[in-house]
Scaffold this active site. Sequence first.
Site, PDB file in Angstrom:
ATOM      1  N   HIS A   1      -4.564   7.053  -0.177  1.00 30.62           N
ATOM      2  CA  HIS A   1      -3.852   5.765  -0.096  1.00 30.62           C
ATOM      3  C   HIS A   1      -4.394   4.813  -1.167  1.00 30.62           C
ATOM      4  O   HIS A   1      -5.405   5.097  -1.795  1.00 30.62           O
ATOM      5  CB  HIS A   1      -3.931   5.161   1.314  1.00 30.62           C
ATOM      6  CG  HIS A   1      -5.283   4.666   1.717  1.00 30.62           C
ATOM      7  ND1 HIS A   1      -6.267   5.495   2.227  1.00 30.62           N
ATOM      8  CD2 HIS A   1      -5.832   3.412   1.684  1.00 30.62           C
ATOM      9  CE1 HIS A   1      -7.352   4.783   2.506  1.00 30.62           C
ATOM     10  NE2 HIS A   1      -7.124   3.507   2.175  1.00 30.62           N
TER      11      HIS A   1
ATOM     12  N   GLU B   1       0.833  -1.199   0.000  1.00 25.15           N
ATOM     13  CA  GLU B   1       0.000   0.000   0.000  1.00 25.15           C
ATOM     14  C   GLU B   1       0.873   1.257   0.000  1.00 25.15           C
ATOM     15  O   GLU B   1       1.924   1.293   0.626  1.00 25.15           O
ATOM     16  CB  GLU B   1      -0.913  -0.023   1.239  1.00 25.15           C
ATOM     17  CG  GLU B   1      -2.110   0.885   1.105  1.00 25.15           C
ATOM     18  CD  GLU B   1      -3.103   0.691   2.263  1.00 25.15           C
ATOM     19  OE1 GLU B   1      -3.566  -0.453   2.476  1.00 25.15           O
ATOM     20  OE2 GLU B   1      -3.400   1.692   2.926  1.00 25.15           O
TER      21      GLU B   1
ATOM     22  N   HIS C   1      -5.565   0.895  -2.704  1.00 28.72           N
ATOM     23  CA  HIS C   1      -6.202  -0.381  -2.352  1.00 28.72           C
ATOM     24  C   HIS C   1      -5.958  -1.379  -3.474  1.00 28.72           C
ATOM     25  O   HIS C   1      -6.036  -0.992  -4.636  1.00 28.72           O
ATOM     26  CB  HIS C   1      -7.725  -0.204  -2.211  1.00 28.72           C
ATOM     27  CG  HIS C   1      -8.172   0.183  -0.837  1.00 28.72           C
ATOM     28  ND1 HIS C   1      -9.496   0.135  -0.469  1.00 28.72           N
ATOM     29  CD2 HIS C   1      -7.473   0.608   0.260  1.00 28.72           C
ATOM     30  CE1 HIS C   1      -9.601   0.543   0.794  1.00 28.72           C
ATOM     31  NE2 HIS C   1      -8.396   0.832   1.257  1.00 28.72           N
TER      32      HIS C   1
ATOM     33  N   ASP D   1     -10.382   2.627   7.783  1.00 26.55           N
ATOM     34  CA  ASP D   1     -10.214   3.898   7.056  1.00 26.55           C
ATOM     35  C   ASP D   1     -11.176   4.962   7.584  1.00 26.55           C
ATOM     36  O   ASP D   1     -10.789   6.087   7.885  1.00 26.55           O
ATOM     37  CB  ASP D   1     -10.469   3.709   5.558  1.00 26.55           C
ATOM     38  CG  ASP D   1      -9.364   2.907   4.877  1.00 26.55           C
ATOM     39  OD1 ASP D   1      -8.245   2.871   5.421  1.00 26.55           O
ATOM     40  OD2 ASP D   1      -9.635   2.323   3.799  1.00 26.55           O
TER      41      ASP D   1
HETATM   42 ZN    ZN Z   1      -7.975   1.778   2.869  1.00 24.73          ZN
END
Ligand code: ZN
Lengths: 158, 345
Positions: A97, A33, A99, A110
Amino acid sequence: MIFILGPTSKLKINDEVIERFRVYRQLESTATEAGGVLMGRFIEDSDDIIIDLITEPTEKDIRKRCFFKKHLETHQDLVDEIWEESDGTFNYLGEWHTHPEKHPSPSFHDRREWKKVLRKTQCESSLLFFFIIGTESIGAWVGNRRNVKINKLEVWNK
Amino acid sequence: MGNLQSYFLSFHDAIKLEIDDNKVLREKREELLDVLKENIDFEEGKYDIFHQGSYTMHTGVKPFEDGDYDIDVGLLFNISTVDYPNPVTTKKLVYNALKDDYENTEMKYPCVTVKFEGEDDEDDRNYHVDFTIYSNENIDGQTYLAKGKLGSGSDNRTWEHSDPKELVRTIKENLTDSEDRKQFRRVIRYLKRWKDLKFKSVVNRPSGIGLTVAGLTHFYPHFSYNAFTKIYDDLDALESFVQNMINSFSCRINDDGEWEDRLEVNLPTPPYNDIYEKMTGSQMKNFKLKLESLRDSLKEARDEADPVKACEILQKVFGQDFPVPTKKESAQQRGPAIMVDNSSA
Ligand SMILES: [Zn+2]
């Protein structure tokens, strides 16, 4: 790429930022990530907001397959530097971010973290934005610092 | 849309030309009129001076690149076309009065033109003054414009029915609200600069007066209310004006039996002719294509949320006088942000 903020306002992500997001997509099964913060401009005489740049993963960040934690001090320094150099016109706008899914949606974790960001960040904007970069699409959410409510943003079609 | 009105207003300030603001222009005009008065061989009558042209109508733009400043002066002679059947005779009164003092005096078909070299160090552009000559004391009460050149035969000269004062009045007094009127004038000026840029060195390009007269029927003021204050939107006004012109093109058969898509812009005063009648079918086609491309760019600029990018689009349309702000200039200044520790999954 433009999202609808309100009847007379829009949120635009400039193409250069989209290009950077593209790089960090979790396409491989081993890809970790990525994340960082969103920065940009509150446009004069309007309610429009433009995302012009992002901070990108640094060495001190924690990156796993399904977890990202940025090194706060490093990213805060970057934000301060950009803000200063722009005479206060390039501002912190929120978080992003990645995924490893086609069309991303926020996890329970989140949402809880976004609410923390809304409650505790100190800045002059009532709105903050949260982007999740999927492998095939980008999801955008807006959070209101006054009532800590989060809503998904719709893409604006001409 | 980021708000682009302030950029349009800066553009307008950069291109507008009012004769009252331009000393050189005013002095040239007065100097010529003095010389004319001194030298004219016209004991039997008199003439009235009448300022016409775009400066008088508040639609003047600065000449583009190496273009001339042009000044239009009407001379209304108290003569009848019965007493002076040959219009060139009257034009010669003016021509002869000026030609000895100014070597660049020329009798053109619709006027007498005097050209000057620019003298200013900063602005070396040239000037020309067009004198149009009218017969203004006729039994029918009408005004006639002298057309013809030195040596024109009777087939190539004419007194043409005209009403220059009414034309200027119609354009100056278009729209009753003074702020609406200002928007009309600004939008005409934007279009004229666009025309100068996009039809550079094109023969029979659409004239400024044609665009101005088109505005009488195709322009509507565009604004919204903020309480009781009108907030003008020049981009919207221009886009709809351009769209209305595009919609008014219509097909007709020309003298060679071919279909042509034409925009007719009729003078609202005598001789009521189509100002664009001299443009050929292919020049008209080019005009329409350019209007469509202008409309598309205006739409694109309106849809662009980033004013820096929107102004870049508009600079391509209107040239360097259209300002492009830096990113800094386009944004509000805000205080610093203190972020919080968080993670994502
Ligand atoms: Zn996330």
